[in-house]
Design an enzyme around this catalytic site. Sequence first.
Site, PDB file in Angstrom:
ATOM      1  N   ARG A  69      -8.719  43.216  80.431  1.00  0.00           N
ATOM      2  CA  ARG A  69      -9.756  44.194  80.109  1.00  0.00           C
ATOM      3  C   ARG A  69     -10.870  44.094  81.150  1.00  0.00           C
ATOM      4  NH1 ARG A  69     -12.736  43.077  76.404  1.00  0.00           N
ATOM      5  NH2 ARG A  69     -11.989  41.003  75.935  1.00  0.00           N
ATOM      6  N   TYR A 197      -3.459  48.422  81.617  1.00  0.00           N
ATOM      7  CA  TYR A 197      -3.480  47.167  80.869  1.00  0.00           C
ATOM      8  C   TYR A 197      -3.742  47.398  79.379  1.00  0.00           C
ATOM      9  CZ  TYR A 197      -4.780  42.867  78.760  1.00  0.00           C
ATOM     10  OH  TYR A 197      -4.838  41.824  77.881  1.00  0.00           O
ATOM     11  N   LYS A 206      -8.393  47.813  70.737  1.00  0.00           N
ATOM     12  CA  LYS A 206      -9.805  47.460  70.883  1.00  0.00           C
ATOM     13  C   LYS A 206     -10.705  48.704  70.860  1.00  0.00           C
ATOM     14  CE  LYS A 206      -8.690  43.110  71.505  1.00  0.00           C
ATOM     15  NZ  LYS A 206      -8.848  42.150  70.391  1.00  0.00           N
ATOM     16  N   HIS A 226     -13.026  41.625  64.363  1.00  0.00           N
ATOM     17  CA  HIS A 226     -12.077  40.979  65.279  1.00  0.00           C
ATOM     18  C   HIS A 226     -11.573  39.702  64.604  1.00  0.00           C
ATOM     19  CE1 HIS A 226     -11.416  39.271  69.619  1.00  0.00           C
ATOM     20  NE2 HIS A 226     -10.325  39.802  69.126  1.00  0.00           N
ATOM     21  N   SER A 248     -11.979  34.072  72.493  1.00  0.00           N
ATOM     22  CA  SER A 248     -10.684  33.823  73.138  1.00  0.00           C
ATOM     23  C   SER A 248     -10.520  32.327  73.434  1.00  0.00           C
ATOM     24  CB  SER A 248     -10.577  34.641  74.419  1.00  0.00           C
ATOM     25  OG  SER A 248     -11.679  34.384  75.242  1.00  0.00           O
ATOM     26  N   CYS A 250      -9.217  30.022  71.557  1.00  0.00           N
ATOM     27  CA  CYS A 250      -9.360  29.117  70.414  1.00  0.00           C
ATOM     28  C   CYS A 250      -8.089  29.059  69.570  1.00  0.00           C
ATOM     29  CB  CYS A 250     -10.535  29.533  69.536  1.00  0.00           C
ATOM     30  SG  CYS A 250     -12.137  29.221  70.297  1.00  0.00           S
ATOM     31  N   ASP A 275      -5.323  39.764  64.683  1.00  0.00           N
ATOM     32  CA  ASP A 275      -6.383  40.173  65.616  1.00  0.00           C
ATOM     33  C   ASP A 275      -7.500  41.024  64.998  1.00  0.00           C
ATOM     34  OD1 ASP A 275      -7.413  40.032  68.272  1.00  0.00           O
ATOM     35  OD2 ASP A 275      -6.754  42.079  68.639  1.00  0.00           O
ATOM     36  N   ARG A 367       1.283  38.697  78.471  1.00  0.00           N
ATOM     37  CA  ARG A 367       1.345  39.059  77.053  1.00  0.00           C
ATOM     38  C   ARG A 367       2.754  39.293  76.559  1.00  0.00           C
ATOM     39  NH1 ARG A 367      -3.879  39.549  74.354  1.00  0.00           N
ATOM     40  NH2 ARG A 367      -5.272  38.911  76.036  1.00  0.00           N
TER      41      ARG A 367
HETATM   42  O1  TSX Z   1      -4.364  26.940  69.094  1.00  0.00           O
HETATM   43  C1  TSX Z   1      -4.894  25.846  69.029  1.00  0.00           C
HETATM   44  N1  TSX Z   1      -5.289  25.353  67.793  1.00  0.00           N
HETATM   45  C2  TSX Z   1      -5.195  26.203  66.578  1.00  0.00           C
HETATM   46  C3  TSX Z   1      -3.888  26.120  65.975  1.00  0.00           C
HETATM   47  C4  TSX Z   1      -3.614  26.557  64.747  1.00  0.00           C
HETATM   48  N2  TSX Z   1      -5.055  25.099  70.180  1.00  0.00           N
HETATM   49  C5  TSX Z   1      -4.698  25.643  71.492  1.00  0.00           C
HETATM   50  C6  TSX Z   1      -5.922  26.338  72.056  1.00  0.00           C
HETATM   51  C7  TSX Z   1      -5.629  27.230  73.204  1.00  0.00           C
HETATM   52  C8  TSX Z   1      -5.198  28.601  72.764  1.00  0.00           C
HETATM   53  C9  TSX Z   1      -5.603  23.852  70.087  1.00  0.00           C
HETATM   54  N3  TSX Z   1      -5.884  22.964  71.037  1.00  0.00           N
HETATM   55  C10 TSX Z   1      -5.982  23.336  68.852  1.00  0.00           C
HETATM   56  C11 TSX Z   1      -5.811  24.091  67.666  1.00  0.00           C
HETATM   57  O2  TSX Z   1      -6.136  23.642  66.560  1.00  0.00           O
HETATM   58  N4  TSX Z   1      -6.521  22.103  69.080  1.00  0.00           N
HETATM   59  C12 TSX Z   1      -6.451  21.893  70.406  1.00  0.00           C
HETATM   60  C13 TSX Z   1      -6.946  20.696  71.115  1.00  0.00           C
HETATM   61  C14 TSX Z   1      -5.844  19.653  71.162  1.00  0.00           C
HETATM   62  C15 TSX Z   1      -4.909  19.711  72.171  1.00  0.00           C
HETATM   63  C16 TSX Z   1      -3.909  18.747  72.229  1.00  0.00           C
HETATM   64  C17 TSX Z   1      -3.853  17.739  71.264  1.00  0.00           C
HETATM   65  C18 TSX Z   1      -4.793  17.695  70.252  1.00  0.00           C
HETATM   66  C19 TSX Z   1      -5.786  18.659  70.205  1.00  0.00           C
HETATM   67  N5  TSX Z   1      -2.857  16.758  71.382  1.00  0.00           N
HETATM   68  C20 TSX Z   1      -2.691  15.605  70.662  1.00  0.00           C
HETATM   69  O3  TSX Z   1      -3.468  15.305  69.788  1.00  0.00           O
HETATM   70  C21 TSX Z   1      -1.524  14.784  70.963  1.00  0.00           C
HETATM   71 MN    MN Z   2      -8.447  39.993  70.222  1.00  0.00          MN
END
Ligand code: TSX
Ligand code: MN
Length: 595
Positions: A69, A197, A206, A226, A248, A250, A275, A367
Site C-alpha cells: 500500500r 497491489y 481497506k 481493523h 502489522s 504482531c 482482518d 501474500r
Molecule cells: O504471530 C505471532 N504471535 C501470535 C500468535 C498467535 N508471532 C509472530 C509475529 C510476527 C508476525 C510471535 N512472535 C508471537 C505471537 O504470539 N510471539 C513472538 C515472539 C517469539 C518468537 C519466538 C519464540 C518465542 C516468542 N520462540 C521460542 O520461545 C522458542
Molecule cells: Mn489488515
Amino acid sequence: MASNHSLDAWVEESARLTRPKDIHWCDGSEAEVDRLIGLMLDQGDLVRLSETRHPNCYLHRSHPTDVSRTEHLTFICAARPEDVGPTNNWMDPQKARTEVGRLFDGAMRGRTMYVVPYLMGPAGSAHSRVGVEITDSPYVVANMRIMTRMGRVALDHLKNAGEFSPGLHSLGDLSPDRRFIVHFPEERLIWSIGSGYGGNALLGKKCFALRIASWIARQQGWLAEHMLILGLEDPEGRVTYMAAAFPSACGKTNLAMLASPLAHLGYKVWTVGDDIAWMRVGPDGRLWAINPEAGFFGVAPGTNSQSNPNAIAALNKNSIFTNVGLTPDLRPWWEGISEPLPAGTIDWRGRSADPNGADPVAHPNARYTAPARQCPSISPEWESPEGVPISAILFGGRRRRVAPLVYQSFDWPHGVFVGASMASETTAAATGQVGVTRRDPMAMLPFCGYNMGDYFGHWLSVGARMARPPLIFHVNWFRQSAAGIFLWPGFGENVRVLRWILDRVRGGGEARETEIGYVPTPAALDLDGLGIPPETVRAALEVDRESWVAEISEQREFFQKFGDRTPARIWEEHRRLAARLKCAVDAPPAASRAD
Ligand code: TSX
Ligand code: MN
C-alpha cells in the site's frame, strides 16, 4: 451512496472516460474465473502451481515498484480538511475530480473493463453492503472473487438495499508518479489508479470496508474496525467471541487461527475473520460483529505449520500467491516456510534465487489469497447474518518493555483510551528501522476515513449505548527481558491468555488492580506444562513504573496532534493514569471537546 438505477449510468460514464475495448459484467461463476485465469496464463500474468500439491493455485508477480500500500498516495477527499484530520492526506474533492480524473482519461484503451459487483458480509444479512468495482485488471477480479461474495449474490442484495459504493480502478501505467488512491466518503466513491497491489486495488477491503465504511459507521452509529474475530470454545462447548486489533507484524492472522495446545482440555479457537470487523449494538444491548470478507489476504513470509497450521491448510488449493518464490517442482516458497530453500528456486522477481545472497526470495510483503471456507478452524457461525456477540475486545502491540502480557481496562471509556494509546515497535521486515515506537490507535491509523479525534469520540458514544459492552483488554506477546529474550512463548500458548480473558468475562479470573488496569496474578494463568520459570511469568506481568512515566508524555504529545478534536474524556483518562502513577502532568489543552 449511488442507487440501483444509477449503476448502468455510472458504468457507461466510466466507459466514456476510460475507453475500454469491451465491457464484461462479472457473474462470479467458476466458468468465468477459469476463462480469466486462462487469459492470464497465456499473457504470462500467472504461473500455474503444481496440480498435485497445490490444485487450482497460481503465482502472480507484481511490478517491482508495486508491492505494498502507498499511504503517501492515499487521499480522503472530504469537503473540509479538518474532517479528515492530521493522520490522513486530504485533497479537495473538486481538484481530485479534475486531476485524478485526467489520469483515467483513456486509461483502459485496448483493454477489457470488468464490472465486479460484490457483497461485503454474509448473503442475506441486513448488515452486509454492496460495492461495485470497475477494473481493467483480471488479477483484481480473480482476487475479488476469493475475498468477497461476487456477482449475482451482490446484484440480488442490491435489489433490496438499493445503494452501492462505486469504485473505479485502473492499472494505468503502474507508475508511482501517476498513482492515486482517492476516497470521496460523502459519495461513498473510490478512485484508484496506477497500482495493482491488493490494498490499493482490491477496493472492497481497506478502501471500502474500512475507510468508506468507517465514515458511514460514524454517521449510523456502528463500528467498522481493523479487527480479527475469534470464538473461544470452553470444555462445555460454549463459545465466547472476541475481537482484536493489532498493528502489522504482531501476528493478527496467527491469533485468529490459533491452534490450541489446550484442545485436550476442551479449549479451542474458531476463526470468524482475520482482518476486518463490522460491529453494531444489538437489540439485546450487546455488540454484534460480522466479518465482511470471504477470504484471507495474508502475509506469506513467516507462515508455517508451527506458526499457523490452519493458514497452511487453507492455502493448499484454490489460492493465489503474490510475490512469493517458485520451487522447481512448482510450489510456493517464502522465508519462514520452515523448509530449506530448494536448489533452482526462482525469486519473486522471476530471477534465480541466491541461497547466500542478501535479497529475499519472497518479497517481505508477499501474500496468499485463500477462501475463508477452506480454513479448518473456520467458525460454524462465520456467515451468520446477525454476526456473533462480542464479549471482549483486545488491543495489542509489539512492546519490548512497557506493556505487560495482558491487562484489563477499568471500564469502557478507559478501554477506549487504551485502544487510542496503542503503539508498536517496528521490525526490520516492515521498515528496515528496528525498534522505533509508532502510535497506531486501534490499528486504524492508515484506515480511519475521518478525523481520529472524532473517531475516539465515536467509540465513547457507542459504548454509552450498550447495556452489556464487551470488556476491553490490552495484550503484548512481545515483552522481553533486559537481555533481549522473549518472556512469553506466544503463538498457540496465547490461548492461556484468552482463557484468563474468558474467566474475566464470566466474572472470575484472579487479578490485582494496578495503575494501568487489572493484571492477572501469576496463579490465575494456566501455565501447566509450559515449563516457564515463575519469575519469567512475573516479569511478563510486571508494570514497570519508569517506562509508564515515559509513556505518559509520549501519549500526551500524540493526543495533542488532534487539537480540540481529542475528546475531553480521553484527556481525563490520561490525567487519571498519570495520577495513579503519581506522575505530574500539565493540564490538557483548554479547548478540548466535551463529549
Ligand atoms: O504471530 C505471532 N504471535 C501470535 C500468535 C498467535 N508471532 C509472530 C509475529 C510476527 C508476525 C510471535 N512472535 C508471537 C505471537 O504470539 N510471539 C513472538 C515472539 C517469539 C518468537 C519466538 C519464540 C518465542 C516468542 N520462540 C521460542 O520461545 C522458542
Ligand atoms: Mn489488515
